[in-house]
Design an enzyme around this catalytic site. Structure first.
Site, PDB file in Angstrom:
ATOM      1  N   ASP A 149      58.766  91.748   7.842  1.00 41.48           N
ATOM      2  CA  ASP A 149      58.137  90.439   8.053  1.00 41.48           C
ATOM      3  C   ASP A 149      56.686  90.471   7.570  1.00 41.48           C
ATOM      4  O   ASP A 149      55.894  91.268   8.076  1.00 41.48           O
ATOM      5  CB  ASP A 149      58.198  90.094   9.558  1.00 41.48           C
ATOM      6  CG  ASP A 149      57.849  88.651   9.832  1.00 41.48           C
ATOM      7  OD1 ASP A 149      57.536  87.911   8.886  1.00 41.48           O
ATOM      8  OD2 ASP A 149      57.890  88.263  11.017  1.00 41.48           O
ATOM      9  N   HIS A 222      65.941  81.480   5.263  1.00 44.32           N
ATOM     10  CA  HIS A 222      64.584  81.287   5.806  1.00 44.32           C
ATOM     11  C   HIS A 222      63.522  81.289   4.716  1.00 44.32           C
ATOM     12  O   HIS A 222      62.638  80.437   4.688  1.00 44.32           O
ATOM     13  CB  HIS A 222      64.293  82.374   6.851  1.00 44.32           C
ATOM     14  CG  HIS A 222      62.912  82.287   7.422  1.00 44.32           C
ATOM     15  ND1 HIS A 222      62.429  81.152   8.043  1.00 44.32           N
ATOM     16  CD2 HIS A 222      61.883  83.194   7.445  1.00 44.32           C
ATOM     17  CE1 HIS A 222      61.185  81.359   8.442  1.00 44.32           C
ATOM     18  NE2 HIS A 222      60.823  82.583   8.082  1.00 44.32           N
TER      19      HIS A 222
HETATM   20  C1  HEM Z   1      61.901  83.122  14.259  1.00 40.98           C
HETATM   21  C2  HEM Z   1      60.764  83.656  13.936  1.00 40.98           C
HETATM   22  C3  HEM Z   1      60.506  84.143  12.546  1.00 40.98           C
HETATM   23  C4  HEM Z   1      60.870  85.325  11.976  1.00 40.98           C
HETATM   24  C5  HEM Z   1      61.604  86.484  12.650  1.00 40.98           C
HETATM   25  C6  HEM Z   1      60.403  85.299  10.619  1.00 40.98           C
HETATM   26  C7  HEM Z   1      60.594  86.339   9.711  1.00 40.98           C
HETATM   27  C8  HEM Z   1      60.331  86.239   8.360  1.00 40.98           C
HETATM   28  C9  HEM Z   1      60.714  87.219   7.388  1.00 40.98           C
HETATM   29  C10 HEM Z   1      61.455  88.510   7.685  1.00 40.98           C
HETATM   30  C11 HEM Z   1      60.303  86.768   6.186  1.00 40.98           C
HETATM   31  C12 HEM Z   1      60.513  87.447   4.815  1.00 40.98           C
HETATM   32  C13 HEM Z   1      59.401  88.388   4.438  1.00 40.98           C
HETATM   33  C14 HEM Z   1      58.048  87.747   4.303  1.00 40.98           C
HETATM   34  O1  HEM Z   1      57.711  87.188   3.282  1.00 40.98           O
HETATM   35  O2  HEM Z   1      57.322  87.775   5.283  1.00 40.98           O
HETATM   36  C15 HEM Z   1      59.624  85.521   6.401  1.00 40.98           C
HETATM   37  C16 HEM Z   1      59.040  84.751   5.425  1.00 40.98           C
HETATM   38  C17 HEM Z   1      58.323  83.613   5.656  1.00 40.98           C
HETATM   39  N1  HEM Z   1      58.211  82.953   6.847  1.00 40.98           N
HETATM   40 FE1  HEM Z   1      59.049  83.502   8.579  1.00 40.98          FE
HETATM   41  N2  HEM Z   1      59.784  84.111  10.383  1.00 40.98           N
HETATM   42  C18 HEM Z   1      59.817  83.362  11.524  1.00 40.98           C
HETATM   43  C19 HEM Z   1      59.313  82.084  11.717  1.00 40.98           C
HETATM   44  C20 HEM Z   1      58.572  81.412  10.790  1.00 40.98           C
HETATM   45  C21 HEM Z   1      57.928  80.149  11.003  1.00 40.98           C
HETATM   46  C22 HEM Z   1      57.967  79.373  12.317  1.00 40.98           C
HETATM   47  C23 HEM Z   1      57.274  79.834   9.841  1.00 40.98           C
HETATM   48  C24 HEM Z   1      56.410  78.634   9.494  1.00 40.98           C
HETATM   49  C25 HEM Z   1      55.991  77.726  10.338  1.00 40.98           C
HETATM   50  C26 HEM Z   1      57.541  80.889   8.884  1.00 40.98           C
HETATM   51  C27 HEM Z   1      57.035  80.941   7.607  1.00 40.98           C
HETATM   52  C28 HEM Z   1      57.397  81.866   6.658  1.00 40.98           C
HETATM   53  C29 HEM Z   1      56.957  81.822   5.274  1.00 40.98           C
HETATM   54  C30 HEM Z   1      56.007  80.812   4.653  1.00 40.98           C
HETATM   55  C31 HEM Z   1      57.559  82.911   4.635  1.00 40.98           C
HETATM   56  C32 HEM Z   1      57.421  83.311   3.169  1.00 40.98           C
HETATM   57  C33 HEM Z   1      58.445  82.561   2.337  1.00 40.98           C
HETATM   58  C34 HEM Z   1      58.351  82.944   0.859  1.00 40.98           C
HETATM   59  O3  HEM Z   1      57.431  82.450   0.212  1.00 40.98           O
HETATM   60  O4  HEM Z   1      59.181  83.758   0.424  1.00 40.98           O
HETATM   61  N3  HEM Z   1      58.315  81.826   9.493  1.00 40.98           N
HETATM   62  N4  HEM Z   1      59.670  85.199   7.732  1.00 40.98           N
END
Ligand code: HEM
Length: 334
Positions: A149, A222
């Protein structure tokens, strides 16, 4: 000279304590708030001097209602409002009350613990701690679901660009919007999926942390729905947490951003979907139990409050000092 930001641009530490406090009704809270501003500065300086390699920091955020009750400057930071729920067809991003938010992080848990207890000592008489989450770095920076993450977070100079307010709101330059949600996962259901299916939930390969190509990535993954554009990024400092006794396994989502509307776009895309109905598959395994917006002002702002500084409403001079003045009256608290 640009006002010094709180440590919102640092990477997440190995250990984190997140605290949400709500002021008690019918209490004088100004003195305690003034003391807690001084304490936050003290704790950060002391962490740096005593344990220079510990990465020990404490960031304070202030919610909309607390801002008004404390009579802090008006106009408020442009996008500081109470977070309103985002209601999708199947999942809802709930809104919960939060007056003050503390994000304590460091390599060593002892320092984090002491910082939290020093804050509690000051706030206990006037406020109630409604949320406390102890997060930890899980292996190579993975969420409790097993996927790394933070990979697509802005790096280097881009962190300040996406994380801090600039000239668009000069009175609050160096500040940052802080949005938090405490998610509980259905880990059992997620783990029951074959790895290939888990990978489709995130749009990334589990072991290698490599992103799927656009041709392969499902539209409800996601990483597909949360990506709302290359010029719309936030700094995510999420931390996993887990409790065997209560079987609560979760992610404390925390984002720092120069504008809350970017976070809101991400939430709309995740919960409502674009097109509508194409909601984030991750939500089938993740339920937000809280959701609050705060504002983390610059260090100069905190110093000014700590020293009882008063000048003109909503203005921040070149050294970052801000005014409180007759603001309580304007805000309707006198
Ligand atoms: C349930 C809770 C969440 C988990 C476990 C989670 C986990 C992750 C993981 C594993 C990634 C892929 C690796 C990375 O680029 O960081 C990711 C990407 C991302 N997450 Fe989350 N996330 C969560 C909630 C959220 C929320 C609530 C938002 C925004 C309000 C968000 C925004 C993003 C964004 C902007 C990316 C990058 C997307 C890209 O450009 O590839 N995430 N998240």
């Amino acid at each position: 000279m640009n006002p010094q930001p709180q440590n919102v641009l640092d990477n997440p530490g190995n250990n984190t304590i997140f605290l949400v406090w709500n002021f008690k009704k019918d209490q004088e809270v100004e003195d305690a708030f003034q003391r807690v501003c001084a304490l936050v500065i003290n704790l950060n300086n002391s962490g740096e001097v005593r344990f220079p390699d510990s990465g020990a920091t404490c960031i304070m955020g202030i919610g909309h209602d607390a801002w008004r009750r404390l009579g802090l400057p008006v106009p408020l930071p442009k996008e500081l409002a109470n977070f309103m729920p985002v209601v999708g067809e199947k999942h809802t991003a709930v809104a919960t009350k939060g007056d003050l938010h503390f994000h304590i992080k460091g390599r060593v848990s002892s320092i984090c613990f002491d910082m939290a207890s020093a804050i509690a000592q000051v706030l206990d008489p006037v406020a109630i701690c409604v949320e406390e989450v102890h997060g930890f770095r899980y292996w190579d920076g993975r969420s409790i679901l097993g996927f790394v993450d933070g990979t697509e977070n802005p790096q280097g100079e881009k962190r300040a660009f996406f994380g801090l307010i600039g000239d668009e709101d000069p009175g609050y330059k160096g500040g940052s919007y802080v949005f938090v949600q405490k998610y509980i996962h259905d880990l059992k259901a997620f783990k029951a999926l074959p790895v290939e299916e888990q990978e489709k939930v995130f749009g990334r390969y589990k072991e290698s942390d490599v992103e799927m190509s656009d041709e392969v990535k499902p539209s409800n993954a996601h990483s597909a729905v949360a990506n709302v554009g290359d010029d719309l990024k936030v700094i995510r400092d999420n931390m996993p947490f887990g409790n065997m006794a209560t079987n609560e396994m979760g992610t404390y989502f925390i984002a720092y951003a120069s504008t809350f509307s970017t976070v809101k776009k991400m939430l709309d895309s995740m919960f409502i979907g674009s097109p509508e109905g194409n909601y984030d598959r991750l939500l089938d395994f993740s339920t937000p139990k809280t959701g609050s917006l705060f504002f983390a002002p610059s260090v100069s702002f905190l110093k000014n409050i700590a020293s009882g500084g008063v000048s003109e409403a909503g203005s921040q001079s070149s050294d970052g000092s801000l005014s409180i003045g007759s603001l309580k009256k304007e805000a309707g608290y006198e």
